[in-house]
Design a protein around this motif. Structure first.
Motif, PDB file in Angstrom:
ATOM      1  N   MET A  35      43.492 -48.096  13.711  1.00 39.57           N
ATOM      2  CA  MET A  35      43.764 -47.018  12.906  1.00 39.57           C
ATOM      3  C   MET A  35      42.457 -46.164  12.696  1.00 39.57           C
ATOM      4  N   ALA A  36      41.221 -46.609  12.383  1.00 41.91           N
ATOM      5  CA  ALA A  36      40.144 -45.884  12.352  1.00 41.91           C
ATOM      6  C   ALA A  36      39.840 -45.103  13.528  1.00 41.91           C
ATOM      7  N   GLY A  37      39.936 -45.920  14.953  1.00 40.21           N
ATOM      8  CA  GLY A  37      39.785 -44.948  15.920  1.00 40.21           C
ATOM      9  C   GLY A  37      40.753 -43.915  16.047  1.00 40.21           C
ATOM     10  N   SER A  38      41.925 -43.889  15.617  1.00 41.59           N
ATOM     11  CA  SER A  38      42.910 -42.813  15.721  1.00 41.59           C
ATOM     12  C   SER A  38      42.335 -41.702  14.696  1.00 41.59           C
ATOM     13  N   VAL A  39      41.885 -42.081  13.559  1.00 41.01           N
ATOM     14  CA  VAL A  39      41.454 -40.971  12.658  1.00 41.01           C
ATOM     15  C   VAL A  39      40.452 -40.210  13.098  1.00 41.01           C
ATOM     16  N   LEU A  40      39.406 -41.157  13.814  1.00 34.47           N
ATOM     17  CA  LEU A  40      38.034 -40.318  14.479  1.00 34.47           C
ATOM     18  C   LEU A  40      38.554 -39.642  15.309  1.00 34.47           C
ATOM     19  N   GLU A  41      39.345 -39.929  16.378  1.00 33.42           N
ATOM     20  CA  GLU A  41      39.809 -38.859  17.387  1.00 33.42           C
ATOM     21  C   GLU A  41      40.643 -38.025  16.944  1.00 33.42           C
ATOM     22  N   GLY A  51      40.999 -32.307  16.271  1.00 30.62           N
ATOM     23  CA  GLY A  51      41.701 -31.360  15.340  1.00 30.62           C
ATOM     24  C   GLY A  51      40.768 -30.827  14.193  1.00 30.62           C
ATOM     25  N   GLY A  52      39.626 -31.438  14.187  1.00 32.40           N
ATOM     26  CA  GLY A  52      38.730 -31.140  13.043  1.00 32.40           C
ATOM     27  C   GLY A  52      39.253 -31.862  11.685  1.00 32.40           C
ATOM     28  N   PRO A  53      38.581 -31.582  10.637  1.00 35.32           N
ATOM     29  CA  PRO A  53      38.812 -32.212   9.224  1.00 35.32           C
ATOM     30  C   PRO A  53      40.077 -31.842   8.744  1.00 35.32           C
ATOM     31  N   ALA A 104      29.693 -28.734   6.369  1.00 30.95           N
ATOM     32  CA  ALA A 104      28.547 -28.052   7.026  1.00 30.95           C
ATOM     33  C   ALA A 104      28.257 -28.484   8.591  1.00 30.95           C
ATOM     34  N   VAL A 105      29.201 -29.340   9.120  1.00 32.69           N
ATOM     35  CA  VAL A 105      29.128 -29.982  10.286  1.00 32.69           C
ATOM     36  C   VAL A 105      29.690 -28.974  11.489  1.00 32.69           C
TER      37      VAL A 105
END
Length: 74
Positions: free
Chosen positions: A1-7, A12-14, A59-60
């Protein structure tokens, strides 16, 4: 799940991640979980802060961090 959120963040951005998390929170809130006290705590402690949070500019600029440089030896 973590990998999917980070991908999703990379692609798509935040804002895409925020919307996905809101969808998950809505689904859990409407799940009819059999322990009403737990569901109410979820709504109060998790769902409401996420669903009603103000969007803050980030800010990123890029999604990847530069690799740390090795110190120069003399």
């Amino acid at each position: 799940m973590a990998g999917s959120v980070l991908e999703l963040l990379e692609i798509g951005g935040p804002e895409a991640v925020r919307e996905q998390l809101k969808d998950i929170v809505r689904a859990v809130s409407a799940s009819g979980y059999p322990a009403p006290e737990t569901l109410e705590e979820f709504r109060t402690l998790v769902a409401e802060p996420i669903l009603h949070a103000q969007v803050r500019p980030h800010a990123v600029q890029g999604t990847r961090r530069p690799r740390p440089r090795k110190p120069h030896r003399r």
